[in-house]
Design an enzyme around this catalytic site. Structure first.
Site, mmCIF file in Angstrom:
data_model
loop_
_atom_site.group_PDB
_atom_site.id
_atom_site.type_symbol
_atom_site.label_atom_id
_atom_site.label_comp_id
_atom_site.label_asym_id
_atom_site.label_seq_id
_atom_site.Cartn_x
_atom_site.Cartn_y
_atom_site.Cartn_z
ATOM 1 N N CYS A 157 -3.362 -48.212 -37.304
ATOM 2 C CA CYS A 157 -2.479 -47.815 -36.601
ATOM 3 C C CYS A 157 -1.264 -48.311 -36.491
ATOM 4 O O CYS A 157 -0.342 -48.571 -35.804
ATOM 5 C CB CYS A 157 -3.548 -47.674 -35.405
ATOM 6 S SG CYS A 157 -4.791 -45.974 -35.838
ATOM 7 N N PHE A 208 -8.207 -38.328 -34.193
ATOM 8 C CA PHE A 208 -8.272 -39.085 -35.464
ATOM 9 C C PHE A 208 -6.855 -37.937 -35.988
ATOM 10 O O PHE A 208 -8.311 -35.940 -36.265
ATOM 11 C CB PHE A 208 -8.461 -39.877 -36.082
ATOM 12 C CG PHE A 208 -8.677 -40.668 -35.610
ATOM 13 C CD1 PHE A 208 -7.901 -42.109 -35.180
ATOM 14 C CD2 PHE A 208 -10.171 -41.595 -35.455
ATOM 15 C CE1 PHE A 208 -8.003 -43.380 -34.602
ATOM 16 C CE2 PHE A 208 -9.801 -43.622 -35.355
ATOM 17 C CZ PHE A 208 -9.321 -43.986 -34.653
ATOM 18 N N HIS A 298 2.320 -46.208 -28.650
ATOM 19 C CA HIS A 298 1.471 -45.830 -30.273
ATOM 20 C C HIS A 298 0.029 -45.487 -28.952
ATOM 21 O O HIS A 298 -0.415 -45.849 -28.355
ATOM 22 C CB HIS A 298 0.427 -46.921 -30.908
ATOM 23 C CG HIS A 298 -0.948 -46.119 -31.379
ATOM 24 N ND1 HIS A 298 -0.685 -45.266 -32.662
ATOM 25 C CD2 HIS A 298 -2.113 -46.709 -31.098
ATOM 26 C CE1 HIS A 298 -1.568 -44.957 -32.886
ATOM 27 N NE2 HIS A 298 -2.503 -45.700 -32.152
ATOM 28 N N ASN A 331 -4.450 -38.499 -32.746
ATOM 29 C CA ASN A 331 -3.874 -40.226 -32.815
ATOM 30 C C ASN A 331 -3.512 -40.120 -34.447
ATOM 31 O O ASN A 331 -4.457 -39.841 -35.043
ATOM 32 C CB ASN A 331 -4.758 -40.766 -32.271
ATOM 33 C CG ASN A 331 -4.598 -42.442 -32.777
ATOM 34 O OD1 ASN A 331 -3.723 -42.480 -34.077
ATOM 35 N ND2 ASN A 331 -5.534 -43.587 -32.634
#
Ligand SMILES: CC(=O)CC(=O)SCCNC(=O)CCNC(=O)[C@H](O)C(C)(C)COP(=O)(O)OP(=O)(O)OC[C@H]1O[C@@H](n2cnc3c(N)ncnc32)[C@H](O)[C@@H]1OP(=O)(O)O
Length: 389
Positions: A157, A208, A298, A331
């Site tokens: 990530c 995700f 993030h 994400n």
């Protein structure tokens, strides 16, 4: 109003993003996930998953895999079944395709010809092949065959942070270079059914998702280039003692990851020190991190944003853009912070603010990944790209 570019420092000259067309609503995702993975008999686990999905604060997510593909691929919907061939086949096509779409938008935003690109940094957390996704992108975009390529597989990530740091070095040390950075992610490698004994997998399935982000980085802008952000510094740090927090391994049944409960805790305990270090390195004497800085963080998960916000004593609106991207995309691994940057500059433009960084000059971009590794980029917002701004 705007701020001048300082000499030979790397700048971000264009941004583009892309998402697949298959959209899943988070409110019904637990039903969809337990049905398609033939797991409806795991009643308690399904209730737990529904609770996790709700707590994510994600509203919708984008998926490259079609409903038809998911329903007809039992080796992918099983918790663990040999499935690497199928997964890799899909990633081979998806990663360059989605990356190329984002890159086309970034090039259009930059305003110059693709033939002016000199270097390519391609990053993905999934997939692995040679010639790789970087090679495919050259073909898809018809880039010069002399483009100097760097391929980062299994990037994590924090991959955008790594790629941007590399691109900064390339841009500042190769006169006239223009570096295309592409981060392209699909969860094809890691989508799997639930298991009672693997809660980290369940958390990952809830957060995700797929997206690609691309940026053009170069120094000494020419007359027709309008940089958005200057990259003042870029650094990487490992948070000591946290290597078990996020672990991802490639097996014959695809990527299997573990996500520890305390990821957010460790990031938030260390973030203040990293902020201070970045600001001190640039001799920046900012006192008020709410009034003087914009934040590109993030969106690893709701808890990560909440804890970073509280440990830095930031006002809620400072994390608005990261939260919006998390709500609309989930994400998306390495591509996530590029999507956040893009959203921030669009929002700044819409609100008539003088810079792409919510009207402020200085900002920090943080991406987090396994290690735990933190990539910190100090940004200086230059001006808004609105022609009459
Ligand atoms: C950092 C990187 O390396 C890069 C990445 O981006 S990797 C991904 C990093 N992101 C994460 O790890 C997710 C961070 N976590 C979150 O955002 C939140 O925990 C969440 C949205 C998933 C859930 O929200 P929450 O407020 O914690 O909900 P909460 O009701 O306390 O937890 C729900 C359940 O999930 C469990 N749970 C949550 N995270 C868990 C984990 N990582 N492992 C095991 N169980 C977990 C909780 O223990 C709880 O279980 P019970 O129902 O049995 O009590």
């Amino acid at each position: 109003m705007g701020f001048c570019v300082s000499g030979t420092r790397a700048t971000i000259m264009g941004i583009g993003t892309a998402v697949p067309t298959n959209v899943l609503q988070q409110s019904s995702f637990s039903d969809y996930y337990f049905e398609t993975t033939n797991s409806n008999h795991m009643v308690d686990l399904k209730a737990k998953f529904a609770n996790i999905c709700e707590k994510t604060m994600i509203e919708k997510r984008h998926l490259y895999m079609s409903d038809e593909f998911i329903r007809s691929s039992p080796s992918i919907t099983a918790y663990n079944s040999p499935s690497l061939n199928l997964r890799q086949g899909l990633a081979d096509a998806a990663i360059p395709q989605l990356g190329a779409e984002a890159a086309r938008h970034a090039i259009a935003d930059w305003g110059r010809q693709a033939s002016n690109i000199t270097h390519l940094v391609f990053c993905t957390t999934v997939s692995g092949c040679m010639p790789g996704a970087d090679f495919e992108l050259i073909k898809l975009l018809d880039l010069p065959l002399s483009t100097r390529r760097f391929m980062l597989y299994q990037a994590g990530c924090h991959g955008a942070g790594i790629s941007m740091r590399l691109a900064k070095d390339l841009a500042e040390n190769n006169h006239g270079s223009r570096v295309l950075v592409v981060c392209s992610e699909v969860i094809t490698m890691a989508f799997r059914g639930p298991s009672k004994s693997h809660m980290g997998n369940l958390v990952g399935q809830a957060i995700f998702d797929d997206a690609a982000g691309a940026i053009i980085i170069g120094a000494e802008p020419t007359g027709n280039e309008r940089p958005l952000f200057e990259m003042v510094s870029a650094s990487q740090d490992i948070i000591p003692g946290t290597e078990e927090m996020v672990v991802s391994k490639l097996y014959e049944d695809g990527i299997v990851y573990t996500l520890h409960r305390d990821v957010a805790l460790h990031i938030s305990r260390n973030i203040e020190g990293l902020v201070k270090k970045a600001l001190e390195r640039a001799s920046l004497l900012t006192k008020d991190w709410n009034e003087e800085l914009f934040w590109v963080v993030h969106p690893g998960g709701r808890e990560i944003l909440d804890k970073v916000e509280s440990s830095l004593v930031l006002r809620k609106e400072k994390m608005d853009v990261s939260r919006k991207v998390m709500a609309q995309h989930g994400n998306t691994l390495s591509s996530c912070v590029i999507v956040v940057m893009d959203e921030m500059r669009k929002r700044s433009r819409k609100r008539g603010l003088p810079t792409a960084g919510e009207g402020l000059e200085w900002g920090l971009l943080f991406s987090f990944g396994p290690g735990l590794t933190v990539e910190t980029t100090l940004l200086r917002a230059l001006h808004n790209q609105e022609p009459n701004a």
